[in-house]
Design a protein around this motif. Structure first.
Motif, short mmCIF file in Angstrom:
data_model
loop_
_atom_site.label_atom_id
_atom_site.label_comp_id
_atom_site.label_asym_id
_atom_site.label_seq_id
_atom_site.Cartn_x
_atom_site.Cartn_y
_atom_site.Cartn_z
N GLN A 1 12.13 8.95 1.30
CA GLN A 1 12.09 8.89 -0.16
C GLN A 1 11.93 7.45 -0.64
OE1 GLN A 1 11.95 11.51 -2.35
NE2 GLN A 1 11.50 9.87 -3.81
N ALA A 2 12.57 6.52 0.07
CA ALA A 2 12.46 5.11 -0.31
C ALA A 2 11.02 4.62 -0.16
CB ALA A 2 13.40 4.26 0.53
N MET A 3 10.32 5.07 0.88
CA MET A 3 8.91 4.69 1.05
C MET A 3 8.07 5.20 -0.11
SD MET A 3 8.18 4.91 5.17
CE MET A 3 8.65 6.64 5.40
N LYS A 4 8.33 6.44 -0.53
CA LYS A 4 7.58 7.00 -1.66
C LYS A 4 7.92 6.25 -2.95
CE LYS A 4 8.72 11.39 -0.90
NZ LYS A 4 8.72 12.86 -1.05
N ASP A 5 9.19 5.94 -3.15
CA ASP A 5 9.59 5.21 -4.36
C ASP A 5 8.94 3.83 -4.41
OD1 ASP A 5 11.16 7.33 -5.11
OD2 ASP A 5 13.04 6.46 -4.36
N THR A 6 8.81 3.18 -3.26
CA THR A 6 8.19 1.85 -3.21
C THR A 6 6.74 1.92 -3.65
OG1 THR A 6 9.66 1.21 -1.38
CG2 THR A 6 7.70 -0.15 -1.74
N ILE A 7 6.02 2.95 -3.21
CA ILE A 7 4.62 3.12 -3.62
C ILE A 7 4.52 3.41 -5.11
CG2 ILE A 7 2.56 4.54 -3.33
CD1 ILE A 7 3.39 4.91 -0.40
N ILE A 8 5.43 4.24 -5.62
CA ILE A 8 5.43 4.56 -7.05
C ILE A 8 5.69 3.31 -7.87
CG2 ILE A 8 6.70 5.79 -8.86
CD1 ILE A 8 7.17 8.04 -6.78
N ASN A 9 6.65 2.46 -7.42
CA ASN A 9 7.06 1.28 -8.19
C ASN A 9 6.07 0.12 -8.09
OD1 ASN A 9 9.41 2.52 -9.12
ND2 ASN A 9 10.59 1.88 -7.33
N PHE A 10 5.45 -0.04 -6.91
CA PHE A 10 4.64 -1.24 -6.68
C PHE A 10 3.17 -0.96 -6.42
CE2 PHE A 10 8.99 -2.42 -5.42
CZ PHE A 10 9.18 -3.52 -6.26
N GLY A 11 2.78 0.29 -6.38
CA GLY A 11 1.38 0.60 -6.15
C GLY A 11 1.04 0.73 -4.67
N PRO A 12 -0.25 0.96 -4.38
CA PRO A 12 -0.68 1.29 -3.01
C PRO A 12 -0.94 0.07 -2.13
CG PRO A 12 -2.54 1.45 -4.48
CD PRO A 12 -1.36 1.06 -5.35
N TYR A 13 -0.13 -1.01 -2.27
CA TYR A 13 -0.37 -2.21 -1.49
C TYR A 13 -0.22 -1.97 0.01
CZ TYR A 13 4.62 -2.77 -0.60
OH TYR A 13 5.91 -2.58 -0.16
N MET A 14 0.49 -0.88 0.39
CA MET A 14 0.71 -0.59 1.81
C MET A 14 -0.57 -0.20 2.54
SD MET A 14 4.28 1.55 1.81
CE MET A 14 5.63 1.14 0.73
N VAL A 15 -1.63 0.15 1.79
CA VAL A 15 -2.91 0.46 2.43
C VAL A 15 -3.56 -0.88 2.79
CG1 VAL A 15 -5.05 1.78 2.28
CG2 VAL A 15 -3.05 2.51 0.96
N ILE A 16 -3.11 -1.46 3.89
CA ILE A 16 -3.45 -2.84 4.24
C ILE A 16 -4.85 -2.95 4.83
CG2 ILE A 16 -2.81 -4.79 5.71
CD1 ILE A 16 0.07 -3.93 5.45
N TRP A 17 -5.23 -1.98 5.67
CA TRP A 17 -6.54 -2.01 6.31
C TRP A 17 -7.36 -0.81 5.82
CZ3 TRP A 17 -2.02 -2.13 9.46
CH2 TRP A 17 -1.66 -3.41 9.90
#
Length: 699
Positions: free
Chosen positions: A589-605
């Motif tokens: 849930q924390a991973m999903k919340d991070t994407i909701i709060n900060f956007g899709p920056y985790m799509v690094i490559w």
């Protein structure tokens, strides 16, 4: 008892010997250090010299572990040596070679006329051969400033070259010859150097004191400390530098020597408030010393102050970073779009190798932008960034330093400016502080931090303290001079300082900016708190077992999974780690919340997402998982969507995951391997690809 020969003992060693002779009980190194206003490490180094000297004179220095140092000698022998030391004046003290060389350089630089060799022979009580040997060493020292030592028979010695370089050498020589901590202590107390007892305590040789008197440093220190306190907020290093710069500028101006560069190329980037302050200061110098500074000197002063000035104290920066996330518009307004773009690119690069959460660390971005804001006028300002912790940083944070070193090319692309190893060390410290913050929890007890080495050092020390002691509150972070001249009061239970100080009724821990294990133990003893973390060096000891091929295993791999949304993709990617009890459900849930709060920056490559959250969000053990999706999923990233495969990172601290992350970043640059990973349907094939491309971690 006959007289002793004191040859081989410099001023500080003789003062250390004097302290030991005055006591009949063992003295610990930290107490000796406080009395001499030096660090315990410096005291122990000089004690080794004293021990050798005592041995040559048939005396013994007794070392009692955990107790201290004591001279083993008969009372009459001690009295004889003590009397000999006390009756000696400064003229009888032997200058060590490096101090002697700095004194020769300073004498030549500040003399309006050439200086003949005989003057040094007489003043320093040394031979002509020794003077000539020292002059050869000075020739080499001047090379880095593009200066030349001109020597002519029957004429004397004179240093020639660009005026800005001469002033730079003047300031550096004073700092290196006298010592920055000594200069801070002198400038922090008005007229302290006029009192012989004060300078004796500091261990500053009389010739250096006389030079400082001639330069009127008390006048310039008073201006920067008192009269314009609201305009500038300076680190201790930059305060000392500015005082000496002003003194040198005035000294040269009184001799009719000026810098004529009008600095038009950087004038538009100056802070208006600092520009006005420089003009007022120029006028004060004109009135005080009866010299009229040309406009070029006022502009030079403005440029120097723009680089040296810290517009916000560390305490204010920490407060702002805790209560708000500054928008890009706000950061552009503060630092300019060019600087912000550079800071963002550096953070993006570092996050791939250190931890992807750095991408959303607003404190790191703001600190880097602030630190890098000097680059537009770095070449003309000539303020040297010294990093006294460089060797320690390289050793303690070797992997982070390696990443920071790779940022040199990014800086050059933006500003065509080369940054030094010292600057790389400061970038490392900001990254290290950000990594330490990954392990922070709530804080309660009140601690004041005093750091004399600048913002980057202070930030790193604060982060290390917060990680080591999650139950404390850093109420303020100040330079030594800021603390000494503060008028309002702050409530605190403990002071942690990087410089030796004494405070009545308040416990003080003298600590390294890297917070060594003994420093932490001292704080823990005073706060009576249990140890909650391990040292960075302890955590990096087993890095080899945390490489990529050892973290991703067959039971943490899922392939060709059918999902309908990015939320479901996150759940499916985290499921193998949850099933193996490596994470808790709340981590997903924390991973999903991070994407909701900060956007899709985790799509690094391209086509790949690196999912993560913070260590305290439910990671039980350092782990990684790998999942591919049958149907590509959009996370909302403009360049790298749609996502075909996901890595999940579960970090437990600020560094043990780094080897695997570095290997993963290297692997993803190989497009052939990345393509094979996206399309494989065999977990064993995945493991073989990782194994074949796994490299040794950076050491």
């Amino acid at each position: 008892m006959g007289e002793f020969t004191l040859i081989g003992l410099d001023t500080n060693c003789q003062k250390l010997l004097l302290l030991l002779l005055q006591e009949n009980q063992p003295l610990p190194a930290n107490k000796l250090a406080r009395k001499l206003l030096i660090t315990p490490r410096m005291a122990r180094y000089r004690l080794n010299k004293v021990e050798i000297w005592l041995h040559l004179n048939s005396l013994t220095l007794i070392k009692q572990p955990g107790v201290g140092y004591l001279i083993d000698a008969r009372p009459d022998t001690k009295r004889s040596l003590l009397h000999q030391l006390e009756k000696m004046g400064d003229d009888a003290l032997v200058l060590p070679p490096h101090k002697r060389i700095y004194l020769i350089i300073i004498t030549i630089l500040f003399s309006p006329l050439p200086v003949v060799v005989k003057q040094f022979q007489s003043a320093l009580n040394i031979s002509r051969t020794t003077v000539l040997k020292d002059l050869h060493t000075i020739d080499e020292w001047l090379i880095k400033y593009d200066l030349r030592l001109m020597r002519r028979q029957n004429y004397g010695c004179q240093i020639v070259g660009d005026e800005s370089s001469i002033r730079e050498a003047m300031v550096d020589c004073l700092i290196e010859g006298i010592g920055e901590e000594n200069l801070i202590a002198i400038m922090g107390d008005k007229y302290a150097y006029r009192q012989r007892t004060d300078t004796d305590k500091l261990g500053i040789e009389r010739p250096f004191i006389e030079i400082l008197q001639k330069l009127n440093i008390d006048y310039f220190a008073k201006i920067l400390l008192k009269e314009e306190a609201g305009t500038l907020s300076l680190s201790d290093h930059n305060f000392v530098w500015l005082v000496l710069c002003l003194a040198s500028l005035t000294n040269r101006a009184l001799s009719g020597i000026y810098v004529l560069d009008d600095l038009q190329s950087v004038q538009s980037q100056w802070d208006e408030e600092i520009d006005q302050f420089a003009k007022k200061l120029s006028a004060k110098i004109n009135r005080q010393f009866g010299v009229r500074l040309p406009e070029s000197e006022t502009k030079q002063l403005t440029c120097l102050m723009n680089k040296a000035a810290i517009r916000k104290s560390v305490t204010r920066l920490l407060s702002e970073n805790q209560i708000e996330i500054r928008t890009s518009e706000r950061l552009i307004e503060e630092f300019g779009s060019d600087i912000l773009s550079l800071a963002e690119e550096i953070v993006t690069y570092a996050s791939v190798y250190l931890h992807p959460a750095l991408r959303v660390d607003g404190e790191l971005l703001a600190n880097l932008a602030n630190h890098l804001s000097h680059l537009p006028y770095a070449e003309v300002s000539r303020v040297k960034l010294r990093n006294p912790l460089l060797a320690d940083i390289r050793r303690e944070y070797a992997h982070i330093y390696f990443i920071a070193e790779n940022c040199v090319d990014i800086v050059y692309r933006h500003f065509k400016s080369h940054i030094s190893e010292d600057e790389i060390g400061y970038l490392t410290m900001y990254f290290a502080a950000a990594m330490e913050r990954l392990c922070i929890s709530e804080r309660k007890k009140k601690v004041l931090v005093i750091c004399n080495a600048g913002r980057a050092t202070a930030m790193l020390l604060v982060s290390r303290i917060r990680v080591e002691f999650p139950n404390i509150d850093i109420v303020a972070v100040m330079s030594y001079l800021e603390w000494k001249n503060r008028v309002d009061s702050i409530e605190y239970d403990l002071i942690v300082s990087t410089i030796p100080i004494q405070v009545k009724n308040t416990p003080v821990v003298i600590a390294s900016p890297l917070l060594a294990s003994q420093d932490a133990a001292n704080i823990r003893a005073l706060l009576k708190t249990p140890r909650t973390t391990t040292k960075a060096s302890d955590r990096t000891a087993n890095h080899n077992q945390f490489c990529l091929k050892n973290l991703i295993k067959a039971d943490t791999i899922k392939l060709n999974v059918l999902v309908g949304s990015w939320e479901e993709a996150v759940e499916q990617a985290g499921e193998p780690l949850l099933k193996n009890h490596l994470i808790e459900h709340r981590y997903i849930q924390a991973m999903k919340d991070t994407i909701i709060n900060f956007g899709p920056y985790m799509v690094i490559w391209e086509g790949t997402v690196l999912l993560h959250a913070r260590p305290e969000d439910g990671v039980r053990q350092l782990c990684m998982g790998f999942t591919t999706f049958r149907n590509p999923i959009n996370f909302g990233h403009e360049q790298n969507d749609p996502v075909k495969m996901a890595f999940v990172l579960g970090a437990v601290d600020n560094c043990s995951h780094m080897p695997a992350l570095y290997e993963l970043s290297d692997l993803m640059r190989d497009h052939e391997v990345a393509s094979s990973l996206r399309n494989t349907v065999s977990p064993q094939r995945v493991l073989k690809l990782f194994s074949d491309h796994c490299k040794d971690p950076v050491n």
